[in-house]
Design an enzyme around this catalytic site. Structure first.
Site, mmCIF file in Angstrom:
data_model
loop_
_atom_site.group_PDB
_atom_site.id
_atom_site.type_symbol
_atom_site.label_atom_id
_atom_site.label_comp_id
_atom_site.label_asym_id
_atom_site.label_seq_id
_atom_site.Cartn_x
_atom_site.Cartn_y
_atom_site.Cartn_z
ATOM 1 N N ASN A 127 -5.788 14.242 19.897
ATOM 2 C CA ASN A 127 -4.520 14.464 20.605
ATOM 3 C C ASN A 127 -4.497 15.866 21.206
ATOM 4 O OD1 ASN A 127 -1.602 13.979 21.250
ATOM 5 N ND2 ASN A 127 -1.419 15.751 19.907
ATOM 6 N N ASP A 183 -2.314 20.046 23.890
ATOM 7 C CA ASP A 183 -2.605 18.609 23.993
ATOM 8 C C ASP A 183 -3.651 18.332 25.070
ATOM 9 O OD1 ASP A 183 -0.189 18.582 22.416
ATOM 10 O OD2 ASP A 183 0.048 16.482 22.982
ATOM 11 N N ASP A 213 -6.242 10.859 14.104
ATOM 12 C CA ASP A 213 -5.073 11.656 13.757
ATOM 13 C C ASP A 213 -3.975 11.474 14.805
ATOM 14 O OD1 ASP A 213 -3.830 13.870 12.208
ATOM 15 O OD2 ASP A 213 -4.096 15.007 14.072
ATOM 16 N N GLU A 249 -3.609 6.907 12.288
ATOM 17 C CA GLU A 249 -2.400 7.434 11.659
ATOM 18 C C GLU A 249 -1.242 7.295 12.645
ATOM 19 O OE1 GLU A 249 -0.351 11.582 10.090
ATOM 20 O OE2 GLU A 249 -1.701 11.539 11.799
#
Ligand code: CA
Length: 507
Positions: A127, A183, A213, A249
């Protein structure tokens, strides 16, 4: 003489793994992605060179322990070079953080793990990167100067303030978590190519899969785009390695997790079953546990919808389960794990949970040193800086290994049963409704033509005897008990102690 020695050696090899004097036969591990996975924070786990910083060679030293405990996989929290203690902000995706060791150490670890039927999955944090990642440094520099860089479109920049953006020298860049974690622009073709290269690189090193993640933050507040991206990454990973296991996740509602599963990713963590407020701990605390546990059984499968449920009680971001249930409630702590382990899917255990470690509030507290030996506290890894809770609720591994009633030995027996009876993680289940009472339930699980029965006595104090004649006949009974007693099967009569789980098998 030589012959005698060889015979003696082979006998030694045949001696089954023993738990507290009780014999456990060696179990053949099914080579698929329904596993018992042990989550490790390397920095706090095991140190091999005396600097009291956990490292990969330290993990390698503990592989026998991990295997003996019945774990068949390891998930490593990030191992790449990173400026933070937690390493969820990566500077170089093709490296091992020097605190953890070298690439050779990692290769050796993977090789040794595979010899023990232990698969390796690593955290893949895409990310965002670290702001110290050379990609970001070059992109920011180019954007500021209005010059060219091949990394310019790898991040999202703006001249004016935007929600979710951080500022540096008058330039704004997307950074949803903190300023030091810009990001990535996941729409960039080059970023996607790079992600494929990273996955190839680690699959070549022998890893069996990845933990993704923060997938809900890929495209913040845009679940459709997240699912689309996950579908892309899943296909990319599977085209490199067909059985590459991916667990995401997505820390969000069941409804959204169910939607995430449509991406084709193998697993998403089922947060609604985890932690003190989750279905499993609530089952243990409930006056009427059966309806809660039925929900857990059903939800795990219905949310995963044909894919693999990812079951866990706690992880590096949550309060540890032992504290959440109550640090003196040893039986409840054990039973919650037993209940988790009887669900379908892959079961994740956070390091230290098998010895009842506690830690809550600040993240650092949830990631303290693995307690190997209560008599050698000065040999433990150093706790993360900023830790405010450093106490342990139960003795260390060495002490618990010698105690047949310990949380550790309970986990070991549960893992053993999960490995011995592949139906537990993979089977289609059917509840024997006629046998259900306020505190007893039984359900059968069928996989590849074989059926077992899982019988559970939820009563905290009383043993019960149940007539199983309405079920198919069973001849064999193994049990794991939070109060360390044994279930017995005589004909069709099962006598099952309080807080005990029995597995019935055989015709
Ligand atoms: Ca070290």
């Amino acid at each position: 003489m030589k012959k005698v020695i060889i015979l003696f050696m082979s006998l030694l090899l045949l001696i089954p793994l023993s738990s507290c004097g009780k014999k456990q036969e060696k179990v053949e591990i099914v080579d698929d992605n329904y596993r018992n996975i042990y989550e490790i924070f390397v920095a706090s786990f095991s140190d091999s060179d005396g600097d009291r910083k956990g490292d990969l060679n330290g993990v390698t030293k503990k592989l026998d322990y991990i295997q003996e405990m019945g774990y068949t996989g390891i998930w490593f929290m990030p191992i790449h070079r990173s400026p933070s203690y937690h390493k969820y902000d990566v500077v170089d995706y093709y490296s091992i953080d020097p605190d953890y060791g070298t690439m050779e150490d990692f290769e050796k670890l993977v090789e040794e793990a595979h010899k023990r039927d232990i698969n390796i999955i690593i955290d893949l944090v895409i990310n965002h990167t670290s702001h110290l990642n050379p990609w970001f440094i070059q992109a920011l520099d180019a954007y500021s100067k209005g010059s060219f860089s091949q990394y310019l479109n790898w991040y999202n920049f703006s001249d004016s303030p935007q929600y979710g953006y951080a500022e540096k020298d008058g330039v704004y860049y997307e950074a949803r978590f903190v300023d030091s974690m810009p990001d990535l622009n996941l729409d960039s073709r080059e970023v996607r190519d790079e992600i494929i290269n990273i996955m190839k690189f680690w699959i070549d090193k022998g890893v069996d899969g990845f933990r993704l993640d923060a997938v809900t933050s890929y495209y913040t507040n845009d679940i459709n785009k997240n699912v689309e991206f996950l579908n892309w990454i899943n296909k990319a990973a599977k085209s490199i390695k067909e059985d590459c296991y991916i667990v995401g996740e997505a820390w969000t509602s069941d409804i959204e997790v169910r939607q995430y599963y449509t991406s084709g990713i193998d697993s998403f963590f089922l947060f609604s079953l985890s932690q003190g407020e989750g279905l499993l701990a609530q089952t243990v605390k409930a006056d009427k546990p059966i309806p809660q546990y039925k929900n857990a059984l059903r939800n795990a499968l219905s949310i995963a919808n044909g894919y693999i449920p990812a079951i866990f009680l706690d992880n590096h971001d949550t309060n540890r389960i032992t504290g959440a249930i109550g640090r003196t409630k040893t039986e409840d702590t054990k039973f919650a794990y037993g209940l988790a382990a009887m669900l379908n899917g892959t079961l994740f255990t956070y390091y230290g949970t098998e010895i009842g470690m506690v830690g809550s509030r600040k993240d650092e507290n949830k990631r303290i040193a693995m307690l190997w030996d209560s008599d050698k506290m000065d040999e433990l890894c150093k706790n993360p800086q900023g830790t405010t809770q450093e106490e342990y609720a139960y003795p260390g591994v060495k002490q618990q290994q010698k105690d047949k009633d310990s949380i550790l030995n309970y986990h070991k027996q549960v893992n053993y049963l999960r490995n011995k009876y592949p139906e537990i993680a993979r089977g289609e289940y059917e509840v024997a409704n006629k046998l259900t009472t306020a505190t007893f339930m039984a359900f059968e699980k069928t996989w590849e033509g074989k059926t077992i029965c899982i019988a559970i006595n939820f009563d905290k104090a009383n043993s019960t005897t149940v007539d199983l004649s309405e079920l198919q006949p069973y001849s064999n009974c193994e049990s794991v008990s939070a109060i360390n007693e044994k279930a017995e099967l005589k004909g069709t009569a099962l006598t099952i102690p309080a807080y005990t789980i029995a597995i019935l098998s055989g015709e």
